[in-house]
Design an enzyme around this catalytic site. Structure first.
Site, PDB file in Angstrom:
ATOM      1  N   SER A 167       5.034  -2.694   1.477  1.00  0.00           N
ATOM      2  CA  SER A 167       5.614  -3.937   2.001  1.00  0.00           C
ATOM      3  C   SER A 167       6.940  -3.613   2.706  1.00  0.00           C
ATOM      4  O   SER A 167       6.988  -2.708   3.547  1.00  0.00           O
ATOM      5  CB  SER A 167       5.769  -4.942   0.859  1.00  0.00           C
ATOM      6  OG  SER A 167       6.088  -6.209   1.342  1.00  0.00           O
ATOM      7  N   ASP A 333      -5.157  -8.834   2.098  1.00  0.00           N
ATOM      8  CA  ASP A 333      -3.721  -9.055   2.307  1.00  0.00           C
ATOM      9  C   ASP A 333      -3.541  -9.897   3.574  1.00  0.00           C
ATOM     10  O   ASP A 333      -3.807  -9.427   4.676  1.00  0.00           O
ATOM     11  CB  ASP A 333      -3.022  -7.703   2.450  1.00  0.00           C
ATOM     12  CG  ASP A 333      -1.497  -7.824   2.575  1.00  0.00           C
ATOM     13  OD1 ASP A 333      -0.990  -8.948   2.729  1.00  0.00           O
ATOM     14  OD2 ASP A 333      -0.833  -6.774   2.510  1.00  0.00           O
ATOM     15  N   HIS A 366      -1.758  -9.189  -0.897  1.00  0.00           N
ATOM     16  CA  HIS A 366      -0.621  -8.296  -0.684  1.00  0.00           C
ATOM     17  C   HIS A 366      -0.218  -7.586  -1.985  1.00  0.00           C
ATOM     18  O   HIS A 366       0.168  -6.415  -1.973  1.00  0.00           O
ATOM     19  CB  HIS A 366       0.552  -9.113  -0.149  1.00  0.00           C
ATOM     20  CG  HIS A 366       1.717  -8.302   0.319  1.00  0.00           C
ATOM     21  ND1 HIS A 366       1.612  -7.380   1.324  1.00  0.00           N
ATOM     22  CD2 HIS A 366       3.011  -8.266  -0.094  1.00  0.00           C
ATOM     23  CE1 HIS A 366       2.803  -6.809   1.521  1.00  0.00           C
ATOM     24  NE2 HIS A 366       3.657  -7.330   0.670  1.00  0.00           N
TER      25      HIS A 366
END
Lengths: 393, 393
Positions: A167, A333, A366
């Site tokens: 991320s 995601d 995610h």
């Protein structure tokens, strides 16, 4: 009486992956001023960090872990024998784990501006004796990379075997590969994006507005008022959680389940998903600093290596990189979809860089980058095994 | 001197679609008590509504428009010659428009619990002389259908030619087709879903929590304090807007454009998307009632015709329906995706009902149902032309 049978050891005994055990955070203090991308200067600052494993003689086995929005330096192990939950990436890092601390010297740090020990908005400003609050400057991914490089200097590490992040952490890895191409041999960019979309920024801005308009925010100087903008931070985290999970995973885990089995026709908690989100929001609001949350989301919004370098395309920007790359995305995601990782991969291939790419089929959106998935973990394990023992370039 | 040429009229002259012009809302007062699904009873209530076109002699040409979350009775035309913007679905309804007021008698109403004239939380409770506030009961889609049916009775309409709605409006149409199968010949269900997912409920709950935890909410009785929970309502609307637009449309319209062309390293408005969302949030917070917003989102969460009927599947529930259906979805709608509309279509086909289904390729996400798109509008136009002149069954 027979002698006991001899046991022939054919190959290495693979011990079960285990934990790095009890770890103690360390603090590095930097007295040389740091000028940030914003133009602001911090005269001095501290970074809190942890290390796992042993740095080898030629200092070629160091791995840097970059954290995401709400992460910190406590990546693996426990701070005491009584701590219930280990560091946030303990399933990935430890003896026998994909990033094996018996092979690598792993460093986790709390980024500048954080709220877990590194200098940030809730730290005391030595010039005033009060928390920085609103006066703490906005920091960028590039600023973090610079402070991480200074920490590496302090530890005598010129070149990392790998820099790894998911991320927002993956964005730091990308920035490292451009700003310090000779200081990392491998870049593991997981569940990231080359820059945020309008929708990503929109979600961040709603979260920020919830905090900024909370009457307890007091323009960022809430510490002096003995309050925290709890309501705003709670809303921000609830919203964040929706974007970390996939629609399907949420449906499978919570669906339309009701806590009491019937509609209440009121506004108390009613659906299981509400209970989950409010719990996550409450927990976060009790433990995280609102100013740090603002600052981290802004670093996300600003991240755009092409913008910072005055280049017109990501491919042109990545021309500076020298590392070999492992890029990983997760099928469900929707915050940073596989398409965003493919943008990164394309920019690397355009520069004839060495890149492996995997799109992992995973249900959890995610958040999958933090979860233990055999396919995902075996991939990272295989990659890290392959690069074990490489010498510094 | 030549005579002027004769003009042969070959077919009907198609006049350009125009507006219904200036319209005046009307109010229907109902004195017979209404017991709601929650068990609460309203002794009396008012519904504000508008009508466009003329009811024919056998009262077979009435069309009911059901509104969505923030809609109201002002569907088409203008309230005065000075009003700048027409009703919310003026592009769909009017002389020569897809729902042609020269053929149909169209009714729009503000749902019970609303804040645009129908009895709702901000109305004066005749028993106390003060606004209902928190004492106004939570209403459901089924309750709305009952009040709409009572309004139809009042207007002498036994059977609608069609009932039409998008989003939450489409859910009311579905509920009508089950609860009053003989009272509508056609059901136009647009951009809807048979029930919310966990993710849908999650977004609604974050919005509600923003309102409920706003210090100016005062447990729902903010009217007495001379304030409104503006911050919370603003956050709720900003968040809502993200879910109404597609990622791509947002990207195309706003991308990463900066208002000043450079990063400000602060928390003032900076990206164009922030400016847009904050503007939408501010505008809404100035004009909408927070209690109504809470109530509307709860009606959305509760909507589940199978739950209410004690049936196990949507197909079993839809067995009661008799209407013919036009179901429409939009390709980039991620709030109520085409897959959700296909669930509805399947349940209708399982019951051998007459159903047309179209997935419109449209860039604008959920909001597409409110926009003027030739493919979409021509489809509704063709459907409505085909059913013109049908007699009541």
């Amino acid at each position: 009486m027979q002698p006991p049978p001899k046991i022939a050891i054919i190959g290495p005994i693979m011990s079960k992956p285990t934990t790095v055990g009890v770890v103690t955070p360390q603090t590095a203090r930097f007295e040389s001023p740091l000028t940030l991308k914003s133009g602001a200067t911090l005269p001095s600052y501290e970074l809190v960090y942890e290390t796992y494993g042993t740095l080898n003689a030629d200092k070629s086995n160091a791995v840097l872990i970059c954290h995401a929005l709400s992460g910190n330096h406590h990546v693996a192990g426990y701070h005491s024998e009584h701590e219930k939950r280990p560091g946030w990436w303990d399933n990935m890092i430890g003896p026998g784990k994909p990033i094996d601390t018996e092979r690598f010297f792993v460093i986790g740090l709390n980024n500048l501006g954080g709220c877990h020990g590194s200098t940030g908005p809730s730290s005391i400003n030595p010039h005033t004796g009060k928390p920085f609050g609103a006066s703490f400057p906005v920091v960028s991914v590039e600023d973090w990379v610079e402070t991480q490089a200074r920490l590496a200097d302090r530890l005598g590490i010129h070149q990392f075997a790998a820099i790894v992040g998911g991320s927002l952490g993956g964005m730091q890895v990308l920035q490292w590969s451009v700003n310090h191409p000779d200081r990392l041999r491998h870049a593991l960019v997981i569940a990231a994006a080359p820059k945020l979309t309008a929708q990503n920024i929109a979600f961040n801005d709603v979260a920020r507005q919830a905090i900024l308009t909370d009457p307890d925010f007091h323009g960022g100087d809430y510490y002096a008022h003995g309050v925290v903008p709890r309501r705003g931070l709670r809303i921000a985290r609830m919203l964040g959680h929706i974007t970390y999970l996939s629609d399907d995973a949420m449906g499978e885990k919570f669906g339309r389940m009701l806590r009491s089995g019937a509609y209440n026709f009121g506004y108390e908690v009613e659906f299981e998903i509400e209970s989950y989100l409010r719990y996550q929001g409450d927990k976060f609001a009790d433990s995280f600093d609102a100013n740090t949350y603002l600052l981290m989301t802004k670093a996300l919004d600003y991240f755009d290596p092409s913008h910072h370098h005055g280049h017109s395309t990501l491919s042109e920007t990545m021309r500076a990189a020298r590392a070999r790359f492992l890029v990983i995305s997760f099928s469900t995601d929707w915050r940073f979809s596989p398409a965003r990782s493919r943008e990164i991969v394309k920019s690397l291939l355009d520069n004839n860089l060495d890149v492996s790419y995997a799109e992992i089929t995973a249900a959890h959106g995610h958040d999958a980058f933090l979860m233990e998935d055999p396919h995902y973990h075996n991939l990272v394990r295989a990659y890290m095994e392959r690069i074990t023992g490489e010498k510094a370039a």
